[in-house]
Design an enzyme around this catalytic site. Sequence first.
Site, PDB file in Angstrom:
ATOM      1  N   ARG A  37       0.829  -1.211   0.000  1.00 33.12           N
ATOM      2  CA  ARG A  37       0.000   0.000   0.000  1.00 33.12           C
ATOM      3  C   ARG A  37       0.865   1.264   0.000  1.00 33.12           C
ATOM      4  O   ARG A  37       0.421   2.300  -0.496  1.00 33.12           O
ATOM      5  CB  ARG A  37      -0.954  -0.010   1.189  1.00 33.12           C
ATOM      6  CG  ARG A  37      -2.096  -0.965   0.943  1.00 33.12           C
ATOM      7  CD  ARG A  37      -3.101  -0.930   2.045  1.00 33.12           C
ATOM      8  NE  ARG A  37      -4.336  -1.557   1.602  1.00 33.12           N
ATOM      9  CZ  ARG A  37      -5.354  -1.839   2.391  1.00 33.12           C
ATOM     10  NH1 ARG A  37      -5.291  -1.532   3.661  1.00 33.12           N
ATOM     11  NH2 ARG A  37      -6.441  -2.394   1.916  1.00 33.12           N
ATOM     12  N   LYS A 174     -20.201 -15.095   4.127  1.00 30.60           N
ATOM     13  CA  LYS A 174     -21.654 -14.916   4.209  1.00 30.60           C
ATOM     14  C   LYS A 174     -22.289 -14.329   2.953  1.00 30.60           C
ATOM     15  O   LYS A 174     -21.751 -13.404   2.346  1.00 30.60           O
ATOM     16  CB  LYS A 174     -21.973 -13.978   5.366  1.00 30.60           C
ATOM     17  CG  LYS A 174     -21.703 -14.570   6.715  1.00 30.60           C
ATOM     18  CD  LYS A 174     -22.148 -13.590   7.759  1.00 30.60           C
ATOM     19  CE  LYS A 174     -21.906 -14.095   9.160  1.00 30.60           C
ATOM     20  NZ  LYS A 174     -22.085 -13.008  10.115  1.00 30.60           N
ATOM     21  N   GLY A 328      -9.191  -7.588  -0.151  1.00 28.47           N
ATOM     22  CA  GLY A 328      -9.496  -8.345   1.065  1.00 28.47           C
ATOM     23  C   GLY A 328      -8.861  -9.723   1.087  1.00 28.47           C
ATOM     24  O   GLY A 328      -7.693  -9.899   0.754  1.00 28.47           O
ATOM     25  N   GLY A 351     -13.721  -3.447   1.255  1.00 30.02           N
ATOM     26  CA  GLY A 351     -15.081  -2.895   1.250  1.00 30.02           C
ATOM     27  C   GLY A 351     -15.302  -1.914   0.113  1.00 30.02           C
ATOM     28  O   GLY A 351     -16.377  -1.892  -0.503  1.00 30.02           O
TER      29      GLY A 351
HETATM   30  P1  AMP Z   1     -15.090 -12.841   3.591  1.00 28.23           P
HETATM   31  O1  AMP Z   1     -14.442 -11.916   4.576  1.00 28.23           O
HETATM   32  O2  AMP Z   1     -16.570 -12.808   3.594  1.00 28.23           O
HETATM   33  O3  AMP Z   1     -14.479 -12.740   2.207  1.00 28.23           O
HETATM   34  O4  AMP Z   1     -14.765 -14.293   4.115  1.00 28.23           O
HETATM   35  C1  AMP Z   1     -13.481 -14.807   4.173  1.00 28.23           C
HETATM   36  C2  AMP Z   1     -13.462 -15.919   5.155  1.00 28.23           C
HETATM   37  O5  AMP Z   1     -14.414 -16.902   4.776  1.00 28.23           O
HETATM   38  C3  AMP Z   1     -12.138 -16.635   5.221  1.00 28.23           C
HETATM   39  O6  AMP Z   1     -11.502 -16.320   6.426  1.00 28.23           O
HETATM   40  C4  AMP Z   1     -12.514 -18.109   5.146  1.00 28.23           C
HETATM   41  O7  AMP Z   1     -11.902 -18.872   6.148  1.00 28.23           O
HETATM   42  C5  AMP Z   1     -14.007 -18.105   5.343  1.00 28.23           C
HETATM   43  N1  AMP Z   1     -14.661 -19.261   4.685  1.00 28.23           N
HETATM   44  C6  AMP Z   1     -14.498 -19.683   3.440  1.00 28.23           C
HETATM   45  N2  AMP Z   1     -15.186 -20.805   3.213  1.00 28.23           N
HETATM   46  C7  AMP Z   1     -15.815 -21.120   4.363  1.00 28.23           C
HETATM   47  C8  AMP Z   1     -16.680 -22.178   4.772  1.00 28.23           C
HETATM   48  N3  AMP Z   1     -17.029 -23.156   3.933  1.00 28.23           N
HETATM   49  N4  AMP Z   1     -17.129 -22.163   6.033  1.00 28.23           N
HETATM   50  C9  AMP Z   1     -16.774 -21.190   6.886  1.00 28.23           C
HETATM   51  N5  AMP Z   1     -15.974 -20.164   6.561  1.00 28.23           N
HETATM   52  C10 AMP Z   1     -15.493 -20.119   5.320  1.00 28.23           C
END
Ligand code: AMP
Length: 374
Positions: A37, A174, A328, A351
């Site tokens: 960065r 999520k 991210g 974000g």
């Molecule tokens: P995000 O911040 O929404 O992009 O989510 C990233 C996180 O999602 C990472 O730290 C992963 O460990 C988690 N992740 C990916 N696949 C799964 C899964 N099947 N179950 C639970 N967490 C997950």
Amino acid sequence: MNVPTLEDLPNLNGKRVLVRCDFNVPLENGVITDDLRIRAALPTLRHLVNEGALVTTCSHLGRPKGEPDPQFSLTPVRERLQELIPEVQLMENLRFNAGETDNSPAFVEELIEGQDFFVNDAFGASHRAHASIVGPPKFLRSAAGRLLEQEVEVLNTLREKPKRPFVGIMGGSKVSDKLGVIEALLEVVDELIVGGGMCFTFLAAQGKPVGSSLLEENMIDKCRELLATHDSIKLPLDITALSSDGVIGDPLSGGEVRQMGTSIPDGWMGLDIGPGSAVEFCDVIAEARTVLWNGPMGVFEDERFAAGTRTIAEAVKDCRGFTVVGGGDSAAAAQLFGVADEMSHVSTGGGATLELIENGDLPGLAALRDSVES
Ligand code: AMP
């Protein structure tokens, strides 16, 4: 993007320019572990210095609570900046003052004191209406820096005129966090690959049991609606799962890791896409002329569940189309698997990247567009 750029500023010789950067770098015990960065800001800073400007930069770092906190000091960044471009000054962490996140007019006044112009090069913070992002353009003639300009250009090209086929890859935990982006992408992509924790809410919407995998009950109807209206959504065909006696992140804890179809029995938790899905997704990615990847396919931090994300990262690397990694965790995964340098673009925003894809605009861009004329 319709905002003023560095070329729109008048003669800068001897003028004071305040530059909002995103120096929110990862630190371990006060040592910078990745200075991307800081280096990303150099094109803007070099341009301003070459034009004869007196440059002061400012940034946030981490989440201090509105007061000075030594663990979030920008001193390590200042030292690195001195090595890279000694002419440039750096203020202390903006979030040491609660006025930054509160967008307080008094703090804006403090920031712009003695400055002639303002440049925003903090793409990763431009989705926030914080004082240092939206305040200075109300009082100083302002422009977007090179990094901000480039990020916005790349992401707008994806939204407005992508080469086809355009393949989106969504993962991460999520559905609810990324629903707006999923909906926006479904309007422009030819295929949308869905993996990661979020795929289980889609699988549940197809009536499948998901065991103890991540599930958002309140999103099931929405996922069902999206599946009914968009053939372009591609879900995994197989899953790598962990038995209930295992612990995520601790391979020594025991527990069984098993490949299975997409009906997950009780007592099992789906933590990665399976090898069959990875191969099928790779075939789709190989044909793409544009790829946007956001979010890991599984819990890649645990080696037992990293294969899906690693295979997808390799496939995006090998794709000959225009490949964009949307910040991210996917940027971290691309780094971890050593493919980041071979992508067409790795966004510095998390974000901000998602919000720009969703809305086509950011508060920081709107502020520059409305900035005062002189
Ligand atoms: P995000 O911040 O929404 O992009 O989510 C990233 C996180 O999602 C990472 O730290 C992963 O460990 C988690 N992740 C990916 N696949 C799964 C899964 N099947 N179950 C639970 N967490 C997950």
